[in-house]
Design a protein around this motif. Structure first.
Motif, PDB file in Angstrom:
ATOM      1  N   GLY A 188       0.934  -1.607   0.344  1.00  0.00           N
ATOM      2  CA  GLY A 188       0.294   0.007   0.239  1.00  0.00           C
ATOM      3  C   GLY A 188       0.931   1.265   0.077  1.00  0.00           C
ATOM      4  N   ASP A 189       2.404   1.358   0.251  1.00  0.00           N
ATOM      5  CA  ASP A 189       2.505   2.661  -0.201  1.00  0.00           C
ATOM      6  C   ASP A 189       3.973   2.367   0.359  1.00  0.00           C
ATOM      7  OD1 ASP A 189       3.184   5.027   0.525  1.00  0.00           O
ATOM      8  OD2 ASP A 189       3.688   5.331   2.971  1.00  0.00           O
ATOM      9  N   LEU A 190       4.067   1.233  -0.916  1.00  0.00           N
ATOM     10  CA  LEU A 190       6.075   0.289  -1.749  1.00  0.00           C
ATOM     11  C   LEU A 190       6.771   1.087  -2.433  1.00  0.00           C
ATOM     12  CD1 LEU A 190       7.238  -2.316  -1.297  1.00  0.00           C
ATOM     13  CD2 LEU A 190       6.201  -2.719  -3.314  1.00  0.00           C
ATOM     14  N   TRP A 191       7.042   2.686  -1.294  1.00  0.00           N
ATOM     15  CA  TRP A 191       8.068   3.507  -1.881  1.00  0.00           C
ATOM     16  C   TRP A 191       9.377   3.463  -1.361  1.00  0.00           C
ATOM     17  CZ3 TRP A 191       9.467   8.722  -0.382  1.00  0.00           C
ATOM     18  CH2 TRP A 191      10.023   9.017   0.461  1.00  0.00           C
ATOM     19  N   ARG A 192      10.879   4.129  -1.884  1.00  0.00           N
ATOM     20  CA  ARG A 192      12.208   3.357  -2.093  1.00  0.00           C
ATOM     21  C   ARG A 192      12.344   3.428   0.175  1.00  0.00           C
ATOM     22  NH1 ARG A 192      15.629   8.131  -4.614  1.00  0.00           N
ATOM     23  NH2 ARG A 192      15.040   9.755  -3.099  1.00  0.00           N
ATOM     24  N   GLU A 193      11.512   4.630   0.680  1.00  0.00           N
ATOM     25  CA  GLU A 193      11.685   4.861   1.698  1.00  0.00           C
ATOM     26  C   GLU A 193      11.752   3.211   2.966  1.00  0.00           C
ATOM     27  OE1 GLU A 193      14.081   6.747   2.910  1.00  0.00           O
ATOM     28  OE2 GLU A 193      14.303   7.247   0.515  1.00  0.00           O
ATOM     29  N   ASN A 194      10.631   2.684   2.365  1.00  0.00           N
ATOM     30  CA  ASN A 194       9.736   2.319   3.418  1.00  0.00           C
ATOM     31  C   ASN A 194      10.222   0.130   3.203  1.00  0.00           C
ATOM     32  OD1 ASN A 194       8.201   3.431   4.692  1.00  0.00           O
ATOM     33  ND2 ASN A 194       6.365   3.854   3.311  1.00  0.00           N
ATOM     34  N   ILE A 195      11.409   0.413   2.482  1.00  0.00           N
ATOM     35  CA  ILE A 195      12.190  -0.894   1.723  1.00  0.00           C
ATOM     36  C   ILE A 195      13.756  -0.762   2.503  1.00  0.00           C
ATOM     37  CG2 ILE A 195      13.473  -2.194  -0.060  1.00  0.00           C
ATOM     38  CD1 ILE A 195      11.061  -0.556  -1.643  1.00  0.00           C
ATOM     39  N   LEU A 196      13.928  -1.768   3.790  1.00  0.00           N
ATOM     40  CA  LEU A 196      14.944  -1.959   4.449  1.00  0.00           C
ATOM     41  C   LEU A 196      15.423  -2.985   4.173  1.00  0.00           C
ATOM     42  CD1 LEU A 196      14.079  -0.235   7.614  1.00  0.00           C
ATOM     43  CD2 LEU A 196      15.310   1.043   5.432  1.00  0.00           C
ATOM     44  N   SER A 197      16.886  -3.263   4.405  1.00  0.00           N
ATOM     45  CA  SER A 197      17.722  -4.453   4.556  1.00  0.00           C
ATOM     46  C   SER A 197      16.730  -5.512   5.411  1.00  0.00           C
ATOM     47  CB  SER A 197      18.722  -4.975   5.034  1.00  0.00           C
ATOM     48  OG  SER A 197      19.618  -4.081   3.810  1.00  0.00           O
ATOM     49  N   GLY A 198      16.576  -6.484   5.654  1.00  0.00           N
ATOM     50  CA  GLY A 198      16.383  -7.392   6.389  1.00  0.00           C
ATOM     51  C   GLY A 198      16.937  -8.239   7.405  1.00  0.00           C
ATOM     52  N   ARG A 199      16.739  -8.948   8.313  1.00  0.00           N
ATOM     53  CA  ARG A 199      18.440  -9.718   9.366  1.00  0.00           C
ATOM     54  C   ARG A 199      18.894 -10.969   8.290  1.00  0.00           C
ATOM     55  NH1 ARG A 199      12.934  -9.563  11.489  1.00  0.00           N
ATOM     56  NH2 ARG A 199      12.249 -11.595  10.222  1.00  0.00           N
TER      57      ARG A 199
END
Length: 285
Positions: A188-199
């Motif tokens: 629903g708000d999939l822009w670049r600032e809501n994408i991080l690296s996972g564990r």
């Protein structure tokens, strides 16, 4: 940060220091260090939006159950959300975007619903996201994602009557512009600032505004917002994994109207967003 530390301690976290995080439009957020040396990411609100954090935590869990990586929710109250901290993404890693594409494709191909919407309203920034259930996807997109923003004061001020009529005509024409697609669970708000690296080094998603919606609504956020250099690989892999019907590049700006109108309502790059809206609705003027 004093307020954030106070609320963390009241919730049972022995927080010593907190470093402010930036970029959000609603919450006061920061990375807090606890007395034992561990860290947590926390958000708090000065006032209002009593269910915002509860809705956000529920969205994170829904995405996690569907197979995406999200931060663990450590605590949630009306005034505090505490999450597992995650590292920033690497924009120069093509494999990162390939894995994200496979993850999002999996989400969109395994979560088909029978209605558009969600069992409760959500939030987009500091304004409500209307998730009222609807069986007609075109009507849902028009009413709940586009026209819903017209009464907002800053949106009302940004467009004259002729421009609002053009937007309404575009919405009426959506059945001719968009092939019907089933509702699927979307971030629903999939822009670049809501994408991080996972564990484990892959992609992790934060700050969702979940609903059952069009898959291309998620893609529009990545395509139409400023894209990191290697994110083009995302669309190649997504197309292989989930399929993209011909003309998808032309359709994504229609879905992005929601984000542009929301940004105007939040007074976030409002003039620039209003010009982008005018360009999209020009054929309907």
């Amino acid at each position: 940060m004093d307020l954030l530390l106070h609320r963390l301690r009241a919730a049972g976290f022995d927080a010593v220091t907190a470093e402010a995080a930036h970029g959000g439009v609603v919450a006061l957020a920061g990375l807090a260090t606890l007395r034992d040396g561990s860290r947590v990411f926390a958000k708090t609100l000065r006032a209002g939006a009593d269910d915002l954090f509860e809705v956000e935590a529920e969205g994170l869990r829904a995405l996690s159950v569907a197979g995406l990586t999200t931060p663990e929710v450590l605590a949630v109250t009306p005034r505090l959300l505490v999450l597992e901290p995650l590292p920033p993404r690497r924009d120069d890693d093509e494999r990162f975007w390939e894995q994200l594409a496979r993850d999002v494709a999996h989400l969109h191909t395994t979560t088909r619903g029978d209605r558009f919407g969600w069992h409760r309203d959500g939030w987009l920034g500091r304004l409500r996201q209307d998730n009222t259930w609807h069986s007609d996807g075109h009507a849902f997109l028009a009413q709940r994602r586009i026209l819903r923003w017209l009464p907002e004061p800053l949106v009302e001020a940004a467009f004259d009557a002729a421009e609002r009529r053009a937007l309404e005509r575009l919405c009426a024409a959506l059945p001719e512009l968009l092939p019907p697609r089933p509702p699927v669970l979307t971030h629903g708000d999939l822009w670049r600032e809501n994408i991080l690296s996972g564990r484990a080094g892959g992609a992790a998603l934060i700050d969702p505004a979940v609903s059952y919606s069009w898959a291309e609504a998620d893609l529009s956020m990545l395509w139409c917002s400023p894209r990191p250099p290697d994110s083009d690989r995302f669309f190649e892999v997504y197309a292989d994994a989930a399929g993209l019907e011909a003309g998808w590049r032309d359709r994504l700006p229609l879905f992005h109207l929601r984000e542009l109108l929301s940004s105007i309502a939040h007074d976030d790059y409002a003039a620039e967003c209003a010009e982008a809206v005018r360009e999209i609705i020009a054929p309907f003027a």
